[in-house]
Write a protein that holds these residues in place. Structure first.
Motif, PDB file in Angstrom:
ATOM      1  N   THR A 130       2.389   7.727   7.879  1.00 23.79           N
ATOM      2  CA  THR A 130       0.964   7.454   7.696  1.00 23.79           C
ATOM      3  C   THR A 130       0.814   6.428   6.588  1.00 23.79           C
ATOM      4  OG1 THR A 130       0.408   9.704   8.375  1.00 23.79           O
ATOM      5  CG2 THR A 130      -1.289   8.449   7.216  1.00 23.79           C
ATOM      6  N   ILE A 131       0.194   5.299   6.924  1.00 25.07           N
ATOM      7  CA  ILE A 131       0.071   4.181   5.987  1.00 25.07           C
ATOM      8  C   ILE A 131      -1.365   4.070   5.515  1.00 25.07           C
ATOM      9  CG2 ILE A 131       0.329   1.686   5.721  1.00 25.07           C
ATOM     10  CD1 ILE A 131       2.467   1.816   7.908  1.00 25.07           C
ATOM     11  N   ALA A 132      -1.532   3.999   4.199  1.00 24.08           N
ATOM     12  CA  ALA A 132      -2.859   3.824   3.623  1.00 24.08           C
ATOM     13  C   ALA A 132      -3.325   2.386   3.864  1.00 24.08           C
ATOM     14  CB  ALA A 132      -2.821   4.140   2.129  1.00 24.08           C
ATOM     15  N   ASN A 133      -4.593   2.108   3.577  1.00 27.21           N
ATOM     16  CA  ASN A 133      -5.104   0.747   3.704  1.00 27.21           C
ATOM     17  C   ASN A 133      -4.302  -0.208   2.827  1.00 27.21           C
ATOM     18  OD1 ASN A 133      -7.129   1.482   5.501  1.00 27.21           O
ATOM     19  ND2 ASN A 133      -8.598   1.898   3.861  1.00 27.21           N
ATOM     20  N   LEU A 134      -3.884  -1.328   3.396  1.00 29.91           N
ATOM     21  CA  LEU A 134      -3.053  -2.278   2.672  1.00 29.91           C
ATOM     22  C   LEU A 134      -3.898  -3.251   1.857  1.00 29.91           C
ATOM     23  CD1 LEU A 134      -0.476  -3.141   5.493  1.00 29.91           C
ATOM     24  CD2 LEU A 134      -0.094  -1.657   3.513  1.00 29.91           C
ATOM     25  N   ALA A 135      -3.464  -3.512   0.632  1.00 24.76           N
ATOM     26  CA  ALA A 135      -4.042  -4.578  -0.180  1.00 24.76           C
ATOM     27  C   ALA A 135      -3.218  -5.841   0.057  1.00 24.76           C
ATOM     28  CB  ALA A 135      -4.034  -4.189  -1.649  1.00 24.76           C
ATOM     29  N   SER A 136      -3.725  -6.988  -0.405  1.00 21.99           N
ATOM     30  CA  SER A 136      -3.060  -8.251  -0.110  1.00 21.99           C
ATOM     31  C   SER A 136      -3.310  -9.255  -1.207  1.00 21.99           C
ATOM     32  CB  SER A 136      -3.583  -8.798   1.229  1.00 21.99           C
ATOM     33  OG  SER A 136      -3.077 -10.083   1.487  1.00 21.99           O
ATOM     34  N   THR A 137      -2.337 -10.169  -1.394  1.00 23.62           N
ATOM     35  CA  THR A 137      -2.614 -11.354  -2.189  1.00 23.62           C
ATOM     36  C   THR A 137      -3.582 -12.235  -1.391  1.00 23.62           C
ATOM     37  OG1 THR A 137      -0.621 -12.390  -1.285  1.00 23.62           O
ATOM     38  CG2 THR A 137      -0.397 -11.246  -3.390  1.00 23.62           C
ATOM     39  N   GLY A 182       0.835  -1.204   0.000  1.00 21.59           N
ATOM     40  CA  GLY A 182       0.000   0.000   0.000  1.00 21.59           C
ATOM     41  C   GLY A 182       0.865   1.248   0.000  1.00 21.59           C
ATOM     42  N   GLY A 183       0.228   2.397  -0.062  1.00 17.97           N
ATOM     43  CA  GLY A 183       0.948   3.653  -0.081  1.00 17.97           C
ATOM     44  C   GLY A 183       1.240   4.163   1.321  1.00 17.97           C
ATOM     45  N   TYR A 184       2.158   5.123   1.403  1.00 21.05           N
ATOM     46  CA  TYR A 184       2.474   5.742   2.678  1.00 21.05           C
ATOM     47  C   TYR A 184       2.950   7.170   2.449  1.00 21.05           C
ATOM     48  CZ  TYR A 184       7.524   5.556   1.840  1.00 21.05           C
ATOM     49  OH  TYR A 184       8.777   5.753   1.320  1.00 21.05           O
ATOM     50  N   THR A 185       2.881   7.974   3.496  1.00 21.70           N
ATOM     51  CA  THR A 185       3.471   9.319   3.473  1.00 21.70           C
ATOM     52  C   THR A 185       4.211   9.519   4.797  1.00 21.70           C
ATOM     53  OG1 THR A 185       1.453  10.305   4.398  1.00 21.70           O
ATOM     54  CG2 THR A 185       1.686  10.306   1.988  1.00 21.70           C
ATOM     55  N   TYR A 186       5.165  10.441   4.790  1.00 18.87           N
ATOM     56  CA  TYR A 186       5.894  10.784   6.015  1.00 18.87           C
ATOM     57  C   TYR A 186       5.920  12.300   6.170  1.00 18.87           C
ATOM     58  CZ  TYR A 186       9.626  11.894   9.200  1.00 18.87           C
ATOM     59  OH  TYR A 186      10.340  12.437  10.229  1.00 18.87           O
ATOM     60  N   GLN A 202      -3.425  -4.774  11.262  1.00 19.39           N
ATOM     61  CA  GLN A 202      -3.976  -3.926  12.320  1.00 19.39           C
ATOM     62  C   GLN A 202      -2.929  -2.977  12.886  1.00 19.39           C
ATOM     63  OE1 GLN A 202      -7.230  -3.610  13.345  1.00 19.39           O
ATOM     64  NE2 GLN A 202      -7.561  -4.881  11.521  1.00 19.39           N
ATOM     65  N   ARG A 203      -1.689  -3.427  12.957  1.00 12.28           N
ATOM     66  CA  ARG A 203      -0.629  -2.606  13.542  1.00 12.28           C
ATOM     67  C   ARG A 203      -0.056  -1.602  12.549  1.00 12.28           C
ATOM     68  NH1 ARG A 203      -1.212  -3.439  19.015  1.00 12.28           N
ATOM     69  NH2 ARG A 203      -1.854  -5.616  19.288  1.00 12.28           N
ATOM     70  N   MET A 204      -0.049  -1.977  11.263  1.00 14.07           N
ATOM     71  CA  MET A 204       0.550  -1.124  10.238  1.00 14.07           C
ATOM     72  C   MET A 204      -0.521  -0.316   9.526  1.00 14.07           C
ATOM     73  SD  MET A 204       3.833  -1.657  10.395  1.00 14.07           S
ATOM     74  CE  MET A 204       4.347  -0.963   8.844  1.00 14.07           C
ATOM     75  N   LYS A 205      -1.202   0.524  10.262  1.00 14.25           N
ATOM     76  CA  LYS A 205      -2.179   1.407   9.634  1.00 14.25           C
ATOM     77  C   LYS A 205      -2.288   2.684  10.450  1.00 14.25           C
ATOM     78  CE  LYS A 205      -6.432  -0.352  11.819  1.00 14.25           C
ATOM     79  NZ  LYS A 205      -7.751  -0.974  11.547  1.00 14.25           N
ATOM     80  N   GLY A 206      -2.799   3.720   9.810  1.00 11.49           N
ATOM     81  CA  GLY A 206      -2.931   5.005  10.506  1.00 11.49           C
ATOM     82  C   GLY A 206      -1.588   5.676  10.698  1.00 11.49           C
ATOM     83  N   ASP A 207      -1.471   6.461  11.764  1.00 15.26           N
ATOM     84  CA  ASP A 207      -0.269   7.246  12.039  1.00 15.26           C
ATOM     85  C   ASP A 207       0.646   6.508  13.013  1.00 15.26           C
ATOM     86  OD1 ASP A 207      -1.330   9.196  10.443  1.00 15.26           O
ATOM     87  OD2 ASP A 207      -2.112  10.405  12.093  1.00 15.26           O
ATOM     88  N   LEU A 208       1.908   6.364  12.624  1.00 15.05           N
ATOM     89  CA  LEU A 208       2.907   5.692  13.452  1.00 15.05           C
ATOM     90  C   LEU A 208       4.075   6.653  13.686  1.00 15.05           C
ATOM     91  CD1 LEU A 208       2.956   2.287  11.539  1.00 15.05           C
ATOM     92  CD2 LEU A 208       1.826   2.731  13.713  1.00 15.05           C
TER      93      LEU A 208
END
Length: 240
Positions: free
Chosen positions: A74-81, A64-68, A98-104
């Motif tokens: 900030t991690i966008a919603n992740l897609a998956s195989t 998925g995408g991210y910004t800093y 669940q852990r890798m989403k939102g603001d970190l």
């Protein structure tokens, strides 16, 4: 050095220069997060491009995408195989999403040889990662994508140090714009080195997508070009 004290381009350069292997995961009370211990065992790792995040090591690849900005990732919603695996790996996938989403909140420590990345969530959980240089960082060049067909059998080849040395036999393959393999043109040639990430099985012919790197400053007796497995395209156990 806390990432908040660094400029965004500096942090982003550090993120993209390494694979980040999960070393520990704790909750707000400092206790290990049980579902993520499988990620430590399986060497779950993050990799960043300039605008995308990839996670591998569980059941499915996630991306998925991210910004800093201002020390916050900030991690966008992740897609998956969508493949199925054993339950513990499926739980690992669900937990890391669940852990890798939102603001970190980001903290980057160590030096270029041993960097460490810490991601702290708003709920108090902390994920710690150890940096391992990407091939681009390690070899000092941008990899060139190519396709190699590896023969089912190794063949004896001349080696100055090892009698009766067995080489992989390879030839380059090409694909058209539709992804259809073109007829093989080149002759089989001995490859006097390994392909990083690839384990040859006797009797199995494979077609690999690899990245070929020019090694800018190789050690003595090391090859000037390095091949790194990117993806297995085809496998054929018929022995042909």
């Amino acid at each position: 050095m806390p990432a908040s004290a660094a400029a965004s381009p500096a942090l982003q350069s550090s993120l993209t220069a390494y694979y980040w292997r999960l070393a520990s995961a704790t909750d707000a009370s400092g206790k290990p997060i049980a579902a993520l211990q499988k990620g430590v065992e399986h060497q779950l790792r993050l990799s960043f491009t300039d605008d995308a995040l990839n996670i591998r090591g569980g059941c499915n690849a996630q991306f998925g995408g991210y910004t800093y900005k201002n020390g916050v990732l900030t991690i966008a919603n992740l897609a998956s195989t969508m493949k199925a695996c054993e339950q513990s790996l499926m739980q690992l996938d669900a937990e890391i999403v669940q852990r890798m989403k939102g603001d970190l909140r980001v903290t980057l420590t160590g030096d270029k040889a041993e960097p460490a990345l810490e991601l702290a969530a708003q709920d108090g959980s902390v994920l710690k990662f150890v940096g391992e240089p990407t091939p681009e960082t390690l070899y000092g060049s941008t990899g060139q994508i190519m396709f190699l067909e590896v023969a089912a059998k190794r063949a004896e080849c001349s080696h100055p140090m090892i009698p009766h040395y067995q080489c992989l036999m390879v030839r380059e393959r090409k694909f058209n714009e539709a992804g259809i393999a073109l007829p093989a043109q080149g002759k089989w040639q001995a490859l006097y080195q390994s392909i990083e990430g690839f384990e040859h099985q006797d009797g199995v012919r494979t077609v690999l997508r690899v990245k070929r790197y020019d090694w800018k400053n190789p050690p003595a007796d090391a090859p000037s070009k390095v091949y790194v497995l990117d993806m297995v395209v085809e496998q054929d156990a018929s022995g042909k």
